[in-house]
Design a protein around this motif. Structure first.
Motif, PDB file in Angstrom:
ATOM      1  N   ALA A 108       0.830  -1.216   0.000  1.00 34.52           N
ATOM      2  CA  ALA A 108       0.000   0.000   0.000  1.00 34.52           C
ATOM      3  C   ALA A 108       0.860   1.260   0.000  1.00 34.52           C
ATOM      4  O   ALA A 108       1.990   1.251   0.470  1.00 34.52           O
ATOM      5  CB  ALA A 108      -0.913   0.009   1.224  1.00 34.52           C
ATOM      6  N   GLY A 109       0.304   2.327  -0.543  1.00 36.47           N
ATOM      7  CA  GLY A 109       0.933   3.649  -0.444  1.00 36.47           C
ATOM      8  C   GLY A 109       2.054   3.931  -1.415  1.00 36.47           C
ATOM      9  O   GLY A 109       2.644   5.004  -1.374  1.00 36.47           O
ATOM     10  N   VAL A 110       2.375   3.002  -2.289  1.00 34.78           N
ATOM     11  CA  VAL A 110       3.453   3.207  -3.257  1.00 34.78           C
ATOM     12  C   VAL A 110       2.919   4.012  -4.444  1.00 34.78           C
ATOM     13  O   VAL A 110       1.861   3.696  -4.985  1.00 34.78           O
ATOM     14  CB  VAL A 110       4.025   1.863  -3.742  1.00 34.78           C
ATOM     15  CG1 VAL A 110       5.072   2.073  -4.825  1.00 34.78           C
ATOM     16  CG2 VAL A 110       4.616   1.087  -2.574  1.00 34.78           C
ATOM     17  N   ALA A 111       3.633   5.048  -4.845  1.00 33.92           N
ATOM     18  CA  ALA A 111       3.129   5.921  -5.910  1.00 33.92           C
ATOM     19  C   ALA A 111       4.272   6.696  -6.554  1.00 33.92           C
ATOM     20  O   ALA A 111       5.409   6.695  -6.060  1.00 33.92           O
ATOM     21  CB  ALA A 111       2.095   6.896  -5.360  1.00 33.92           C
ATOM     22  N   HIS A 112       3.981   7.364  -7.662  1.00 38.37           N
ATOM     23  CA  HIS A 112       4.881   8.344  -8.256  1.00 38.37           C
ATOM     24  C   HIS A 112       4.552   9.704  -7.641  1.00 38.37           C
ATOM     25  O   HIS A 112       3.379  10.006  -7.417  1.00 38.37           O
ATOM     26  CB  HIS A 112       4.681   8.428  -9.775  1.00 38.37           C
ATOM     27  CG  HIS A 112       4.871   7.126 -10.484  1.00 38.37           C
ATOM     28  ND1 HIS A 112       3.832   6.465 -11.089  1.00 38.37           N
ATOM     29  CD2 HIS A 112       5.978   6.371 -10.673  1.00 38.37           C
ATOM     30  CE1 HIS A 112       4.280   5.353 -11.641  1.00 38.37           C
ATOM     31  NE2 HIS A 112       5.573   5.268 -11.397  1.00 38.37           N
ATOM     32  N   VAL A 113       5.566  10.509  -7.424  1.00 38.50           N
ATOM     33  CA  VAL A 113       5.319  11.867  -6.930  1.00 38.50           C
ATOM     34  C   VAL A 113       4.417  12.610  -7.913  1.00 38.50           C
ATOM     35  O   VAL A 113       3.503  13.337  -7.505  1.00 38.50           O
ATOM     36  CB  VAL A 113       6.647  12.626  -6.718  1.00 38.50           C
ATOM     37  CG1 VAL A 113       6.373  14.080  -6.346  1.00 38.50           C
ATOM     38  CG2 VAL A 113       7.492  11.960  -5.645  1.00 38.50           C
ATOM     39  N   SER A 114       4.638  12.415  -9.206  1.00 36.37           N
ATOM     40  CA  SER A 114       3.811  13.081 -10.220  1.00 36.37           C
ATOM     41  C   SER A 114       2.346  12.686 -10.107  1.00 36.37           C
ATOM     42  O   SER A 114       1.448  13.521 -10.288  1.00 36.37           O
ATOM     43  CB  SER A 114       4.318  12.750 -11.622  1.00 36.37           C
ATOM     44  OG  SER A 114       5.602  13.283 -11.833  1.00 36.37           O
ATOM     45  N   CYS A 115       2.067  11.423  -9.808  1.00 31.10           N
ATOM     46  CA  CYS A 115       0.683  10.969  -9.658  1.00 31.10           C
ATOM     47  C   CYS A 115       0.045  11.558  -8.401  1.00 31.10           C
ATOM     48  O   CYS A 115      -1.124  11.967  -8.420  1.00 31.10           O
ATOM     49  CB  CYS A 115       0.638   9.444  -9.611  1.00 31.10           C
ATOM     50  SG  CYS A 115       0.984   8.636 -11.188  1.00 31.10           S
ATOM     51  N   LEU A 116       0.804  11.590  -7.308  1.00 30.21           N
ATOM     52  CA  LEU A 116       0.300  12.199  -6.083  1.00 30.21           C
ATOM     53  C   LEU A 116      -0.009  13.679  -6.309  1.00 30.21           C
ATOM     54  O   LEU A 116      -1.034  14.192  -5.845  1.00 30.21           O
ATOM     55  CB  LEU A 116       1.319  12.043  -4.957  1.00 30.21           C
ATOM     56  CG  LEU A 116       1.587  10.615  -4.472  1.00 30.21           C
ATOM     57  CD1 LEU A 116       2.757  10.604  -3.488  1.00 30.21           C
ATOM     58  CD2 LEU A 116       0.347  10.013  -3.821  1.00 30.21           C
ATOM     59  N   ALA A 117       0.878  14.358  -7.034  1.00 34.69           N
ATOM     60  CA  ALA A 117       0.687  15.775  -7.312  1.00 34.69           C
ATOM     61  C   ALA A 117      -0.535  15.996  -8.202  1.00 34.69           C
ATOM     62  O   ALA A 117      -1.328  16.921  -7.973  1.00 34.69           O
ATOM     63  CB  ALA A 117       1.936  16.351  -7.970  1.00 34.69           C
ATOM     64  N   GLU A 118      -0.708  15.173  -9.205  1.00 37.53           N
ATOM     65  CA  GLU A 118      -1.852  15.318 -10.108  1.00 37.53           C
ATOM     66  C   GLU A 118      -3.158  15.084  -9.366  1.00 37.53           C
ATOM     67  O   GLU A 118      -4.154  15.802  -9.585  1.00 37.53           O
ATOM     68  CB  GLU A 118      -1.724  14.334 -11.273  1.00 37.53           C
ATOM     69  CG  GLU A 118      -2.743  14.537 -12.385  1.00 37.53           C
ATOM     70  CD  GLU A 118      -2.653  15.898 -13.047  1.00 37.53           C
ATOM     71  OE1 GLU A 118      -3.691  16.385 -13.534  1.00 37.53           O
ATOM     72  OE2 GLU A 118      -1.548  16.471 -13.094  1.00 37.53           O
ATOM     73  N   GLN A 119      -3.160  14.099  -8.479  1.00 35.69           N
ATOM     74  CA  GLN A 119      -4.347  13.822  -7.674  1.00 35.69           C
ATOM     75  C   GLN A 119      -4.709  15.030  -6.810  1.00 35.69           C
ATOM     76  O   GLN A 119      -5.875  15.434  -6.729  1.00 35.69           O
ATOM     77  CB  GLN A 119      -4.073  12.594  -6.794  1.00 35.69           C
ATOM     78  CG  GLN A 119      -5.261  12.071  -6.022  1.00 35.69           C
ATOM     79  CD  GLN A 119      -4.887  10.885  -5.158  1.00 35.69           C
ATOM     80  OE1 GLN A 119      -4.134  11.015  -4.201  1.00 35.69           O
ATOM     81  NE2 GLN A 119      -5.402   9.715  -5.500  1.00 35.69           N
ATOM     82  N   ALA A 120      -3.694  15.625  -6.165  1.00 35.04           N
ATOM     83  CA  ALA A 120      -3.928  16.796  -5.324  1.00 35.04           C
ATOM     84  C   ALA A 120      -4.422  17.980  -6.151  1.00 35.04           C
ATOM     85  O   ALA A 120      -5.342  18.707  -5.740  1.00 35.04           O
ATOM     86  CB  ALA A 120      -2.640  17.162  -4.588  1.00 35.04           C
ATOM     87  N   LYS A 121      -3.825  18.197  -7.322  1.00 39.63           N
ATOM     88  CA  LYS A 121      -4.233  19.315  -8.190  1.00 39.63           C
ATOM     89  C   LYS A 121      -5.706  19.206  -8.582  1.00 39.63           C
ATOM     90  O   LYS A 121      -6.443  20.200  -8.582  1.00 39.63           O
ATOM     91  CB  LYS A 121      -3.367  19.353  -9.454  1.00 39.63           C
ATOM     92  CG  LYS A 121      -1.999  19.948  -9.254  1.00 39.63           C
ATOM     93  CD  LYS A 121      -1.327  20.319 -10.561  1.00 39.63           C
ATOM     94  CE  LYS A 121      -1.067  19.135 -11.451  1.00 39.63           C
ATOM     95  NZ  LYS A 121      -0.268  19.497 -12.644  1.00 39.63           N
ATOM     96  N   ILE A 122      -6.147  18.012  -8.925  1.00 40.51           N
ATOM     97  CA  ILE A 122      -7.532  17.803  -9.348  1.00 40.51           C
ATOM     98  C   ILE A 122      -8.491  18.114  -8.201  1.00 40.51           C
ATOM     99  O   ILE A 122      -9.516  18.787  -8.391  1.00 40.51           O
ATOM    100  CB  ILE A 122      -7.723  16.356  -9.847  1.00 40.51           C
ATOM    101  CG1 ILE A 122      -6.966  16.149 -11.176  1.00 40.51           C
ATOM    102  CG2 ILE A 122      -9.196  16.027 -10.018  1.00 40.51           C
ATOM    103  CD1 ILE A 122      -6.890  14.706 -11.624  1.00 40.51           C
ATOM    104  N   LEU A 123      -8.168  17.641  -7.000  1.00 47.90           N
ATOM    105  CA  LEU A 123      -9.037  17.861  -5.845  1.00 47.90           C
ATOM    106  C   LEU A 123      -9.140  19.346  -5.497  1.00 47.90           C
ATOM    107  O   LEU A 123     -10.221  19.855  -5.184  1.00 47.90           O
ATOM    108  CB  LEU A 123      -8.514  17.071  -4.645  1.00 47.90           C
ATOM    109  CG  LEU A 123      -8.659  15.556  -4.744  1.00 47.90           C
ATOM    110  CD1 LEU A 123      -7.919  14.875  -3.597  1.00 47.90           C
ATOM    111  CD2 LEU A 123     -10.123  15.142  -4.724  1.00 47.90           C
TER     112      LEU A 123
END
Length: 377
Positions: A108-123
C-alpha cells in the motif's frame, strides 16, 4: 518569491526588488543586474524565459532534483511494486520511479510523486471551480501533504518533493491567492522535513514577511511563526525559537482555547524547547497540564499526543536531578508510546524512530542507575 537572494551577490532581496525584463530573475540593484549579465546571464536568459521565467525555471529544476532524491531513498521499499494511482512501475510521461513516505506498509501507499501531485491538483481545482470556500480548500489541500490511504503525513524527502510540486503548481498566482500561500507553506515544511533547514528558513521567513505585509489573520500568522520557530530551533537559534514558541502558545491559548489541537501542538513545541534549554521544571509543569487534555481531545493514537508524551519522558530522563522513579516513569512512557507509534505510524516514521531512540537512551540510563558500581557492591 522563493528566490529570496540576489542572483549576482546573494544578498537578501526585498519583495519588490528589480527583475530582468525578459526572464524575471531578481537583483538587489541595477549594478548587480548588469554585472550578472556580463558574467553569464546573457547566455541562459532565453532558456530561463522559455522555462516559465525565473521562479518556474528554478522550481521545476528543484522539483526534478527532489523527485530523484526521493525515488533513490525509497528504492528498496518500492522494488517490484507499482503505483496505486496509475498502476505502472515507471511513470508514463516522466519515467520517474516510485516513492512511499507515509505510514502505509506492504504493497500500500506506493506511488509516483507526479501521480500524487496530479491527484492533489484535481481535488483542489474542484474546490476552486465550484467556489466551495476556504475551509473546503484547506481540507482538499491536505492531499499535498497527507496520504489518502493511511491518512498520515508524508515525511522526509517525499514530503520535500511534494512541496516543490505544490509550489511550482501555484507560484504564478497573485500573492493574495490562498492556494499560492498554502503552497509556500507546504514547500517550507517539506524542506524542513528533508532537513534542508537553511532553505526552509528562507522560505518560511519570506512567507511570514508576506503575510504581515498583506495583513493576514492572527491565526494564520501563528501557524507561520510555529513553522519558522521549529526551524530556528534546529539551526541553533534557540533563544529566538524560545521567545517565538512562548508567544505562539500564549497566542493560540487566547485565540482558540487550550484544548484546540493547534494549542496542544504549540505547548509540545514550547515544552521541547524549554527542555533543550535546560529549563526542565517549566517543561514538565506545562506537559503535565497538557497530556491529559491531549488524551481527551485527540486520543492516544494521535501523533501530537505521542509527541507530547515523548517530550515529557525526555524531560524526565535528561534532567540532571532525575530520580530513579523519574527514569522508570520515562521508560514506561516511552515503551507505551513506541508501541503505539509503531502500530499506527510504522517503524520507518520519523516520530517512531525518535521515540525508539529516546527509549534506548533512557533504558541505558536506568540500567546504569540500578546497577551498583563495583566499589559500592
Amino acid at each position: 518569491m522563493i528566490l529570496t537572494n540576489c542572483a549576482a551577490c546573494a544578498a537578501p532581496l526585498a519583495h519588490d526588488a528589480p527583475r530582468c525584463v525578459r526572464c524575471k530573475t531578481r537583483y538587489c540593484n541595477a549594478t548587480c543586474q548588469h554585472d550578472h549579465w556580463r558574467r553569464g546571464h546573457k547566455q541562459i536568459c532565453k532558456r530561463i524565459h522559455r522555462g516559465g521565467n525565473a521562479e518556474h525555471y528554478h522550481a521545476d529544476k528543484k522539483y526534478k532534483e527532489a523527485v530523484a532524491v526521493a525515488v533513490e531513498a525509497c528504492a528498496d521499499d518500492t522494488k517490484g511494486q507499482t503505483c496505486f494511482i496509475c498502476t505502472q512501475a515507471l511513470h508514463w510521461k516522466t519515467k520517474e520511479g516510485l516513492v512511499r513516505g507515509c505510514a502505509c506498509r506492504g504493497t500500500a501507499g506506493v506511488a509516483h510523486v507526479s501521480c500524487l501531485a496530479e491527484q492533489a491538483k484535481i481535488l483542489v481545482a474542484e474546490v476552486e471551480e465550484n467556489n466551495l470556500g476556504f475551509d473546503a480548500l484547506n481540507g482538499r489541500f491536505e492531499r499535498w501533504h497527507t496520504c489518502s490511504l493511511c491518512e498520515q503525513y508524508y515525511h522526509g524527502v517525499v514530503r520535500c518533493a511534494l512541496g516543490w510540486a505544490c509550489w511550482k503548481t501555484y507560484l504564478s498566482r497573485p500573492e493574495t491567492d490562498s492556494s499560492r500561500h498554502l503552497a509556500m507553506q507546504q514547500l517550507g515544511n517539506g524542506l524542513h522535513n528533508a532537513k534542508r533547514h537553511e532553505e526552509a528558513l528562507s522560505v518560511q521567513e519570506a512567507e511570514l514577511a508576506m503575510m504581515r505585509r498583506l495583513g493576514d489573520s492572527e491565526f494564520n500568522i501563528l501557524i507561520a511563526q510555529n513553522n519558522l520557530a521549529g526551524t530556528y530551533q534546529v539551526v541553533g537559534r534557540a533563544e529566538e525559537a524560545s521567545n517565538m514558541f512562548r508567544d505562539i502558545y500564549s497566542g493560540r491559548s487566547k485565540l482558540v482555547g487550550e484544548d484546540h489541537p493547534k494549542t496542544l501542538l504549540a505547548a509540545c513545541n514550547y515544552a521541547d524547547n524549554l527542555r533543550g534549554l535546560g529549563r526542565f521544571e517549566e517543561a514538565k509543569s506545562l506537559l503535565r497540564k497538557t497530556i491529559p487534555v491531549a488524551r481527551r481531545v485527540l486520543g492516544e493514537n494521535n501523533d501530537i499526543t505521542l509527541s507530547i508524551r515523548s517530550v515529557y519522558a525526555q524531560a524526565l530522563c535528561t534532567d540532571d536531578s532525575a530520580t530513579l522513579d523519574d527514569l522508570r516513569e520515562a521508560v514506561t512512557t516511552l515503551e507505551e508510546t513506541a508501541r503505539t507509534a509503531r502500530r499506527v505510524l510504522g517503524g520507518a516514521h520519523p516520530l517512531t524512530l525518535n521515540i525508539e531512540g529516546c527509549l534506548r537512551y533512557t533504558r541505558a540510563a536506568l540500567r546504569a542507575r540500578e546497577t551498583p558500581s563495583p566499589g559500592n557492591a
